[in-house]
Design a protein around this motif. Structure first.
Motif, PDB file in Angstrom:
ATOM      1  N   TYR A  64      40.399  41.216  46.164  1.00 16.50           N
ATOM      2  CA  TYR A  64      41.406  40.220  45.802  1.00 16.50           C
ATOM      3  C   TYR A  64      41.846  40.309  44.342  1.00 16.50           C
ATOM      4  N   ASP A  65      40.990  40.881  43.466  1.00 17.28           N
ATOM      5  CA  ASP A  65      41.340  40.915  42.048  1.00 17.28           C
ATOM      6  C   ASP A  65      41.696  42.315  41.543  1.00 17.28           C
ATOM      7  N   ASN A  66      41.850  43.267  42.460  1.00 22.19           N
ATOM      8  CA  ASN A  66      42.289  44.627  42.114  1.00 22.19           C
ATOM      9  C   ASN A  66      41.373  45.316  41.099  1.00 22.19           C
ATOM     10  N   ASP A  67      40.061  45.030  41.184  1.00 20.21           N
ATOM     11  CA  ASP A  67      39.133  45.714  40.289  1.00 20.21           C
ATOM     12  C   ASP A  67      38.561  46.976  40.921  1.00 20.21           C
ATOM     13  N   GLY A  68      39.023  47.306  42.137  1.00 20.56           N
ATOM     14  CA  GLY A  68      38.569  48.514  42.812  1.00 20.56           C
ATOM     15  C   GLY A  68      37.326  48.335  43.644  1.00 20.56           C
ATOM     16  N   GLY A 120      51.792  42.984  44.393  1.00 24.60           N
ATOM     17  CA  GLY A 120      50.672  43.808  43.971  1.00 24.60           C
ATOM     18  C   GLY A 120      49.314  43.197  44.198  1.00 24.60           C
ATOM     19  N   TYR A 121      49.247  41.973  44.744  1.00 23.29           N
ATOM     20  CA  TYR A 121      47.974  41.322  45.037  1.00 23.29           C
ATOM     21  C   TYR A 121      47.911  40.958  46.518  1.00 23.29           C
ATOM     22  N   ASN A 139      47.865  36.543  41.017  1.00 24.78           N
ATOM     23  CA  ASN A 139      47.380  37.463  39.975  1.00 24.78           C
ATOM     24  C   ASN A 139      45.871  37.706  40.021  1.00 24.78           C
ATOM     25  N   GLY A 140      45.279  37.572  41.192  1.00 27.66           N
ATOM     26  CA  GLY A 140      43.854  37.821  41.316  1.00 27.66           C
ATOM     27  C   GLY A 140      42.989  36.758  40.688  1.00 27.66           C
ATOM     28  N   LYS A 141      43.592  35.638  40.260  1.00 23.70           N
ATOM     29  CA  LYS A 141      42.855  34.584  39.555  1.00 23.70           C
ATOM     30  C   LYS A 141      42.579  33.375  40.435  1.00 23.70           C
TER      31      LYS A 141
END
Length: 547
Positions: A64-68, A120-121, A139-141
């Motif tokens: 969900y936060d695009n950290d991989g 993008g999320y 924004n993944g937040k």
């Protein structure tokens, strides 16, 4: 295109040798040490008064936060809350439900993921008995409940189950399909033992689905402005009546370049909605061989999974079913036609289980996808009968032999496959990006299971993340072909699937002894094709669609 016999035999021999060298997998349940300790209520444990308590809930792997790194989202029945667990990248997950705004109540059923607004999320859609919820990922937040704003509020309580995002009209915006089980109301549904549909093996149990009113499925068109339009009638989806729908599988069944929709129902024929390319669908399950089993019987379809299990370049279908029935394997014979090959493939023996979540996965990185299925009875009362059918049961793991058959290795797949749960949703994904897949399952009235192998799989691998440009940002519907080690594997990016659950949107390919892929070809939903050559193995690779 079918491989020559000599090549097929050589590949099968290689798989057998690989299995002998690699040994059996050794799965352990690491949920407790990973921080997945909360229990998820789903009605009674020793008896269930209403059918709503039996169907249970799904689970999702989502970054969900695009950290991989994959996070875990687990759904709950009434009395609990859905929970999001953030991947701390050290084998532990932290409950971030409250800070993300995902605290909830009610009877959650299914979950599917996709970037519906192309920002993008990855967003989340959760189905309920009652009202569904669309959570926009900010924004993944945090997540914002935009159900009303997106025009997805329903005019009455519905028993929504499986769901999937898909771009059925190819406009680059993700549309939404929602399956519906039946019409249910606590005040009007008969009590246990009230009629002939409220008994099981002579015991009074909760009523249904037989005897309860049917419901229709839903299709929502994404208008591209953050809102959806109900096109269930116009598209032809709502014309299919008389079904108790549960799981949903979307993919291009006939290689037309358009996504189709397959839906299995409880004690009713399955439905296959073929995309006509003009905004409409026609229901063709009977004529394409996926409505019934080979004997023409309608079964109790629960979960769905798809893969090219026999390496012939066509995606096949597995569906899980009720006890005293066979789960079914449909082999794709070309042009969207299927044959029931369950018995021939060695999958017709385990008939005492009530199957739910299921997935094809290459747990050895051999290049051939095996199969995992979780189980659990709908009637806890069955334990009173002291027979070989249990309310809680172990999961099943099948190894793909590479000869068009599967071998049941559940008894030697590690301690995780000896544990007994009343499981429902299941998802697969790689939580630590080491190329060896993990399994998460949602258990009724217990914490979830998280199964990990004690050692990495022996073979080489690739994990592909696709990013759409002209196509939807999540690349849902993209078809991928990976050529390595003398053969080509295919797969497709999907939203939803299994039993009311969401797998990792990234595609995993085991490469066996091959240290690189000769080529990777992506057919994007837009129709564009991208080919990448000479790709080194053992890596996570992002492929972006050209503008």
């Amino acid at each position: 295109m079918r491989l020559p016999v000599a090549v097929t035999l050589a590949l099968a021999a290689a798989v057998a040798l690989w299995a002998a060298v690699a040994g059996s997998p050794d799965f352990h349940d690491i949920a407790k040490q990973a921080g997945l300790t909360a229990s998820f209520p789903n009605g009674g444990e020793k008896s269930k008064e209403y059918i709503i308590e039996t169907t249970g809930s799904g689970v999702a792997f989502i970054d969900y936060d695009n950290d991989g790194y994959l996070d875990i989202f687990v759904l709950s029945g009434d009395g609990g809350t859905n929970r999001m667990y953030h991947n701390d990248r050290n084998g532990h997950f932290t409950d971030v439900t409250e800070q993300l705004g995902l605290t909830s109540s009610g009877w959650a059923e299914g979950v599917c993921a996709g970037d519906y607004d192309n920002d993008g999320y990855t967003d989340l859609f959760v189905t309920y008995w009652g009202q569904n919820r669309l959570y926009r990922n900010v924004n993944g937040k945090r997540f914002e409940d935009v159900t009303a704003k997106a025009h997805l509020t329903q005019d009455r309580a519905r028993y929504n189950t499986g769901c999937a995002f898909l771009d059925y009209d190819g406009d680059g915006h993700l549309d939404l399909f929602v399956a519906n089980y039946l019409k249910f109301d606590f005040s009007t549904t008969p009590k246990a033992g009230a009629n002939s549909y409220c008994y099981y093996r002579g015991m009074a149990v909760n009523c249904g689905p037989r005897g309860l009113p049917f419901e229709t499925n839903l299709l929502y068109h994404n208008k591209g402005d953050g809102t959806f339009e109900d096109v269930s009638e116009r598209s032809g989806i709502a014309r299919a009546k008389g079904h108790y729908s549960l799981a949903v599988l979307t993919e291009d069944m006939d290689d037309s370049g358009r996504p189709d929709i397959y839906v299995v129902g409880d004690q009713t024929p399955a439905m296959l909605f073929m995309n006509q390319g003009d905004g409409t669908f026609t229901e063709e399950a009977v004529m394409r061989g996926v409505a019934f089993d080979e004997n023409g019987r309608e079964l109790s379809g629960m979960g769905l999974a798809s893969a090219d299990y026999d390496g012939d370049g066509r995606l096949d279908i597995f569906r899980s079913d009720f006890s005293d029935e066979r789960s079914l394997l449909y082999r794709n014979t070309g042009n969207g036609q299927f044959d029931d090959v369950t018995t021939a493939a060695g999958l017709g023996n385990n008939t005492r289980f009530v199957n739910w979540g299921c997935a094809f996965l290459d747990f050895e990185n051999s290049g051939w996808k095996g199969l995992v299925v979780v189980n659990g009875h709908v009637f806890p009362e069955v334990d009173r009968q002291n027979i070989d059918i249990h309310s809680r049961d172990h999961a099943l793991l099948y190894r793909n032999t590479g000869k068009g058959t599967f071998e049941d290795i559940s008894d030697r797949a590690g301690p995780a496959f000896q544990l007994r749960h009343s499981a429902r949703g299941l998802a697969i994904g790689d939580i630590d990006n080491d190329g060896t897949l993990e399994i998460v399952a949602n258990n009724q009235n217990e914490p979830p299971s998280l199964w990990k192998q004690s050692q990495r799989a022996a073979g080489h691998w690739l994990l592909l993340k696709l990013v759409g440009s002209r196509s939807n940002r999540s690349a849902i519907g993209a078809r991928v072909a990976v050529t390595a080690g003398g053969r080509t594997q295919i797969d497709e990016v999907r939203s939803g699937g299994s039993y009311l659950s969401q797998n990792d949107l990234r595609l995993h390919f085991g490469l066996g002894a091959a240290t690189y892929a000769d080529s990777i070809t992506v057919r994007w939903p837009s129709g564009q094709k991208t080919t990448v050559a000479d790709v080194g193995a053992d890596r996570v690779l992002t492929i972006q669609e050209p503008l």
